[in-house]
Each structure stands twice: as structure tokens, then as C-alpha cells.
Design a protein around this motif. Structure first.
Motif, PDB file in Angstrom:
ATOM      1  N   LYS A 149      -5.214   6.129 -18.291  1.00 45.16           N
ATOM      2  CA  LYS A 149      -6.830   5.272 -18.639  1.00 45.16           C
ATOM      3  C   LYS A 149      -8.059   5.770 -18.247  1.00 45.16           C
ATOM      4  O   LYS A 149      -8.943   5.946 -18.755  1.00 45.16           O
ATOM      5  CB  LYS A 149      -6.551   3.738 -17.912  1.00 45.16           C
ATOM      6  N   TYR A 150      -7.921   6.675 -17.021  1.00 40.27           N
ATOM      7  CA  TYR A 150      -9.144   7.154 -16.344  1.00 40.27           C
ATOM      8  C   TYR A 150      -9.201   8.618 -16.470  1.00 40.27           C
ATOM      9  O   TYR A 150     -10.374   9.233 -16.317  1.00 40.27           O
ATOM     10  CB  TYR A 150      -9.192   6.585 -15.162  1.00 40.27           C
ATOM     11  N   ALA A 151      -8.237   9.520 -16.246  1.00 45.32           N
ATOM     12  CA  ALA A 151      -7.928  10.779 -15.875  1.00 45.32           C
ATOM     13  C   ALA A 151      -8.444  11.828 -17.047  1.00 45.32           C
ATOM     14  O   ALA A 151      -8.771  13.008 -16.608  1.00 45.32           O
ATOM     15  CB  ALA A 151      -6.835  11.098 -15.254  1.00 45.32           C
ATOM     16  N   SER A 152      -8.188  11.414 -18.295  1.00 45.03           N
ATOM     17  CA  SER A 152      -8.324  12.176 -19.321  1.00 45.03           C
ATOM     18  C   SER A 152      -7.375  13.510 -19.113  1.00 45.03           C
ATOM     19  O   SER A 152      -7.724  14.681 -19.295  1.00 45.03           O
ATOM     20  CB  SER A 152      -9.885  12.667 -19.771  1.00 45.03           C
ATOM     21  N   ALA A 153      -6.122  13.263 -18.604  1.00 42.31           N
ATOM     22  CA  ALA A 153      -5.393  14.172 -18.081  1.00 42.31           C
ATOM     23  C   ALA A 153      -4.306  15.028 -19.351  1.00 42.31           C
ATOM     24  O   ALA A 153      -4.150  14.095 -20.180  1.00 42.31           O
ATOM     25  CB  ALA A 153      -4.507  14.146 -17.096  1.00 42.31           C
ATOM     26  N   GLU A 154      -4.089  15.873 -19.324  1.00 38.06           N
ATOM     27  CA  GLU A 154      -3.177  16.664 -20.374  1.00 38.06           C
ATOM     28  C   GLU A 154      -1.703  16.734 -19.391  1.00 38.06           C
ATOM     29  O   GLU A 154      -0.577  16.852 -20.394  1.00 38.06           O
ATOM     30  CB  GLU A 154      -3.537  18.147 -20.787  1.00 38.06           C
ATOM     31  N   ARG A 155      -1.686  16.943 -18.375  1.00 34.78           N
ATOM     32  CA  ARG A 155      -0.188  16.885 -17.673  1.00 34.78           C
ATOM     33  C   ARG A 155      -0.348  15.985 -16.498  1.00 34.78           C
ATOM     34  O   ARG A 155      -0.959  15.713 -16.089  1.00 34.78           O
ATOM     35  CB  ARG A 155       0.055  18.352 -17.192  1.00 34.78           C
ATOM     36  N   LEU A 156       1.140  15.622 -16.394  1.00 39.65           N
ATOM     37  CA  LEU A 156       1.543  14.674 -15.244  1.00 39.65           C
ATOM     38  C   LEU A 156       3.012  15.275 -14.801  1.00 39.65           C
ATOM     39  O   LEU A 156       3.697  15.254 -15.611  1.00 39.65           O
ATOM     40  CB  LEU A 156       1.545  13.493 -15.520  1.00 39.65           C
ATOM     41  N   ASP A 157       2.934  15.633 -13.432  1.00 42.07           N
ATOM     42  CA  ASP A 157       4.375  16.151 -12.824  1.00 42.07           C
ATOM     43  C   ASP A 157       4.549  15.276 -11.869  1.00 42.07           C
ATOM     44  O   ASP A 157       3.735  14.912 -11.013  1.00 42.07           O
ATOM     45  CB  ASP A 157       4.031  17.628 -12.537  1.00 42.07           C
ATOM     46  N   VAL A 158       6.017  15.027 -11.734  1.00 42.57           N
ATOM     47  CA  VAL A 158       6.623  14.076 -10.629  1.00 42.57           C
ATOM     48  C   VAL A 158       7.654  14.795 -10.027  1.00 42.57           C
ATOM     49  O   VAL A 158       8.468  15.338 -10.945  1.00 42.57           O
ATOM     50  CB  VAL A 158       7.090  12.619 -11.410  1.00 42.57           C
ATOM     51  N   GLU A 159       7.967  14.758  -8.923  1.00 39.57           N
ATOM     52  CA  GLU A 159       8.862  15.146  -8.227  1.00 39.57           C
ATOM     53  C   GLU A 159       9.430  14.102  -7.079  1.00 39.57           C
ATOM     54  O   GLU A 159       8.794  13.478  -6.551  1.00 39.57           O
ATOM     55  CB  GLU A 159       8.564  16.444  -7.358  1.00 39.57           C
ATOM     56  N   ILE A 160      10.891  13.914  -7.143  1.00 39.71           N
ATOM     57  CA  ILE A 160      11.338  13.170  -6.329  1.00 39.71           C
ATOM     58  C   ILE A 160      12.566  13.794  -5.571  1.00 39.71           C
ATOM     59  O   ILE A 160      13.421  14.419  -5.936  1.00 39.71           O
ATOM     60  CB  ILE A 160      12.399  12.216  -7.195  1.00 39.71           C
ATOM     61  N   ASN A 161      12.315  13.741  -4.165  1.00 40.73           N
ATOM     62  CA  ASN A 161      13.097  14.704  -3.317  1.00 40.73           C
ATOM     63  C   ASN A 161      13.780  13.691  -2.291  1.00 40.73           C
ATOM     64  O   ASN A 161      13.286  13.405  -1.495  1.00 40.73           O
ATOM     65  CB  ASN A 161      12.263  15.838  -2.722  1.00 40.73           C
ATOM     66  N   TYR A 162      15.116  13.818  -2.446  1.00 37.53           N
ATOM     67  CA  TYR A 162      15.789  12.877  -1.236  1.00 37.53           C
ATOM     68  C   TYR A 162      16.025  14.068   0.014  1.00 37.53           C
ATOM     69  O   TYR A 162      16.812  14.999  -0.193  1.00 37.53           O
ATOM     70  CB  TYR A 162      17.223  12.578  -1.933  1.00 37.53           C
ATOM     71  N   LEU A 163      15.363  13.547   1.141  1.00 34.80           N
ATOM     72  CA  LEU A 163      15.670  14.249   2.312  1.00 34.80           C
ATOM     73  C   LEU A 163      16.717  13.417   3.240  1.00 34.80           C
ATOM     74  O   LEU A 163      16.989  12.487   2.715  1.00 34.80           O
ATOM     75  CB  LEU A 163      14.542  14.700   3.104  1.00 34.80           C
ATOM     76  N   ASP A 164      16.947  14.001   4.476  1.00 40.49           N
ATOM     77  CA  ASP A 164      17.942  13.484   5.138  1.00 40.49           C
ATOM     78  C   ASP A 164      17.652  12.117   5.497  1.00 40.49           C
ATOM     79  O   ASP A 164      18.215  11.032   5.497  1.00 40.49           O
ATOM     80  CB  ASP A 164      18.174  14.134   6.439  1.00 40.49           C
ATOM     81  N   ASN A 165      16.429  11.877   5.915  1.00 36.50           N
ATOM     82  CA  ASN A 165      16.100  10.429   6.314  1.00 36.50           C
ATOM     83  C   ASN A 165      14.721   9.693   5.513  1.00 36.50           C
ATOM     84  O   ASN A 165      14.102   8.623   5.912  1.00 36.50           O
ATOM     85  CB  ASN A 165      15.648  10.457   7.913  1.00 36.50           C
ATOM     86  N   VAL A 166      14.338  10.632   4.547  1.00 33.90           N
ATOM     87  CA  VAL A 166      13.009  10.016   3.942  1.00 33.90           C
ATOM     88  C   VAL A 166      13.130  10.589   2.452  1.00 33.90           C
ATOM     89  O   VAL A 166      13.523  11.433   2.197  1.00 33.90           O
ATOM     90  CB  VAL A 166      11.782  10.574   4.638  1.00 33.90           C
ATOM     91  N   ASP A 169      -9.490  14.195 -14.525  1.00 38.41           N
ATOM     92  CA  ASP A 169     -10.692  14.271 -13.948  1.00 38.41           C
ATOM     93  C   ASP A 169     -10.925  14.374 -12.440  1.00 38.41           C
ATOM     94  O   ASP A 169     -11.869  14.873 -11.756  1.00 38.41           O
ATOM     95  CB  ASP A 169     -11.775  13.276 -14.550  1.00 38.41           C
ATOM     96  N   GLY A 170     -10.132  13.507 -11.882  1.00 36.97           N
ATOM     97  CA  GLY A 170     -10.156  13.216 -10.471  1.00 36.97           C
ATOM     98  C   GLY A 170     -11.342  12.337 -10.530  1.00 36.97           C
ATOM     99  O   GLY A 170     -12.106  11.688 -11.135  1.00 36.97           O
ATOM    100  N   PHE A 171     -11.609  12.068  -8.951  1.00 37.25           N
ATOM    101  CA  PHE A 171     -12.748  10.974  -8.529  1.00 37.25           C
ATOM    102  C   PHE A 171     -12.949  11.251  -7.016  1.00 37.25           C
ATOM    103  O   PHE A 171     -12.096  11.885  -6.307  1.00 37.25           O
ATOM    104  CB  PHE A 171     -12.200   9.464  -8.735  1.00 37.25           C
ATOM    105  N   GLU A 172     -13.933  10.668  -6.608  1.00 36.53           N
ATOM    106  CA  GLU A 172     -14.293  10.720  -5.062  1.00 36.53           C
ATOM    107  C   GLU A 172     -13.777   9.766  -4.441  1.00 36.53           C
ATOM    108  O   GLU A 172     -14.005   8.487  -4.668  1.00 36.53           O
ATOM    109  CB  GLU A 172     -15.734  10.725  -4.911  1.00 36.53           C
ATOM    110  N   LEU A 173     -12.831   9.834  -3.533  1.00 38.66           N
ATOM    111  CA  LEU A 173     -12.142   8.813  -2.670  1.00 38.66           C
ATOM    112  C   LEU A 173     -12.751   8.063  -1.973  1.00 38.66           C
ATOM    113  O   LEU A 173     -12.691   6.711  -1.770  1.00 38.66           O
ATOM    114  CB  LEU A 173     -10.913   9.509  -1.994  1.00 38.66           C
ATOM    115  N   ASN A 174     -13.869   8.422  -1.229  1.00 37.22           N
ATOM    116  CA  ASN A 174     -14.981   7.934  -0.447  1.00 37.22           C
ATOM    117  C   ASN A 174     -16.025   7.431  -1.099  1.00 37.22           C
ATOM    118  O   ASN A 174     -17.199   7.130  -0.556  1.00 37.22           O
ATOM    119  CB  ASN A 174     -15.158   8.770   0.751  1.00 37.22           C
ATOM    120  N   ASN A 175     -16.023   7.172  -2.433  1.00 33.28           N
ATOM    121  CA  ASN A 175     -17.314   6.677  -3.073  1.00 33.28           C
ATOM    122  C   ASN A 175     -17.312   5.429  -3.746  1.00 33.28           C
ATOM    123  O   ASN A 175     -17.348   5.044  -4.958  1.00 33.28           O
ATOM    124  CB  ASN A 175     -17.412   7.890  -4.240  1.00 33.28           C
ATOM    125  N   GLY A 176     -16.591   4.431  -3.146  1.00 33.48           N
ATOM    126  CA  GLY A 176     -16.227   3.066  -3.560  1.00 33.48           C
ATOM    127  C   GLY A 176     -15.390   3.129  -4.580  1.00 33.48           C
ATOM    128  O   GLY A 176     -15.210   1.783  -5.173  1.00 33.48           O
TER     129      GLY A 176
END
Length: 221
Positions: free
Chosen positions: A146-163, A173-180
Motif C-alpha cells: 500500500k505505501y512502500a512502492s517496493a519492487e522486492r520483498l524478501d522473507v527469511e524464517i530461521n529456526y534456531l535452538d531456542n528462538v 520508500d521507507g519512512f521516518e519511524l520517529n515522525n508520528g
């Protein structure tokens, strides 16, 4: 101190109830899409097939284009209905549910998405945690479209021992996290993470990327 603990317990129970209501709503919408919209699209497809048999050559290309559009729409509706129904998600499993969502994004033609799963799969002790993690990712995917105008999206799922470590990053496009920037989507993601004691970290850089990191400390059966 007792009042503080009581308020905390109340807030947690309220958040849990809100999430349960949302899940029931999504399940209902998913069923409606499958049973009603899906059936209407299937009926329209049958009608077009009948039209094709009595059409002359001049309009056959238009009929064919309409058939393809309906077929694509029906496939999308069925895939979307599954992604909204938590029963379907639980039956298929977390990895498969996320993979199906990635396939749905690729089939949409709106973005190029990938998924990588590493480590030895661990079964969730609490099935509802699967739903929560999936909804967090689904919210991130939705925001990317909806907002990013992105061309790529990459997902990784990593099963470690406890997490379980999950990352999702887009090149949008990204956004400013501390800008409301605190929309309902981000609030829902954070609430869901808190309910399952997952660590959620969101980083973003303008005109470059947005990255979601999730760390879920699962308990092994």
C-alpha cells in the motif's frame, strides 16, 4: 503495586480480546469470500463458457480475455480467503501459510517476493502463536504493497535452538519511524508481538528500505 498489576492484567486481557475479535472477523470475511464471492465468480465463468460456444470469431478474443480475468480473480479470491481463515492456516502450518502468502504476492504481479526457510522446524506449543506471527507478517506485507512502492520483498524464517527469527525487508520508500508514523497497522503488529512475548524491531530508511525483525522464543514440546 496491586493496582498497577491489576491494570496491567486488564490491559493484557483487553488486547487479547481485541485480537480474538479481529480473528473472528477475518475468519468470517474469509468464508464470505470463498462461499459467496467465489461462487459468483465461478458462476460468471460458466456463463462466459456458454457464451463462448455461441459467439462468432469477431468477439471470441474479448470473451477469452474476460475468461482469463475471471479465472485470475477466482484464484486470487480463493487464495485470499485461505489467508484470512485461521483454521486453514493452522491446518497448513506456519511455514506453508507464509509460503502461500508469498506465492499470492508474486501471482498478483505487484511485487517480486521470495522466502527462505532455514534450520530444523520446531512445532509451536501454542497454535495461536502461529496465527499471531502470521498476522504480523501479513500486516507488514500489506503495508509494503500500500505505501512502500517496493519492487522486492524478501522473507527469511530461521529456526534456531531456542528462538525463531523472522525477517522481512522491502526495497521501498521507507519512512521516518520517529515522525508520528504510528498507524493502526503498526499498532496491531506491536500488540500481537507483545501478546506472544515476541521481540519486534522495525527499521526504515527513506527512499531505501523497511525491515521487520521478529524474535519468537518458542517452547519445545
Amino acid at each position: 503495586m496491586d493496582k498497577i498489576n491489576q491494570q496491567k492484567a486488564f490491559d493484557e486481557e483487553l488486547a487479547k480480546t481485541q485480537q480474538e475479535i479481529q480473528e473472528e472477523t477475518l475468519k468470517h470475511v474469509g468464508r464470505e469470500l470463498h462461499d459467496n464471492v467465489g461462487q459468483l465468480l465461478a458462476f460468471a465463468t460458466m456463463q462466459l463458457n456458454a457464451v463462448e460456444k455461441v459467439s462468432d470469431q469477431t468477439i471470441l478474443p474479448k470473451v477469452s480475455n474476460a475468461q482469463e480475468a475471471l479465472a485470475s480473480s477466482l484464484t486470487e479470491v480463493r487464495a485470499l480467503s485461505k489467508s484470512l481463515n485461521n483454521d486453514v492456516i493452522l491446518n497448513s502450518g506456519f511455514d506453508t501459510a507464509v509460503s502461500n502468502e508469498i506465492n499470492r504476492l508474486n501471482n498478483s504481479g505487484l511485487i517480486e517476493a521470495s522466502i527462505k526457510i532455514t534450520g530444523k522446524k520446531v512445532d509451536f506449543e501454542n497454535n495461536q502463536d502461529e496465527i499471531m506471527l502470521f498476522r504480523i507478517l501479513q500486516e507488514f506485507f500489506s503495508n509494503t504493497l500500500k505505501y512502500a512502492s517496493a519492487e522486492r520483498l524478501d522473507v527469511e524464517i530461521n529456526y534456531l535452538d531456542n528462538v525463531l527469527v523472522i525477517s522481512a525487508v522491502d526495497d521501498g520508500d521507507g519512512f521516518e519511524l520517529n515522525n508520528g508514523h504510528n498507524g493502526s497497522g503498526l499498532i496491531n503488529m506491536k500488540k500481537r508481538a507483545e501478546l506472544i512475548n515476541a521481540e519486534l524491531e522495525l527499521t526504515s530508511e527513506l527512499d531505501n528500505f523497511t525491515r521487520l525483525m521478529l524474535k519468537y522464543p518458542y517452547r519445545i514440546n
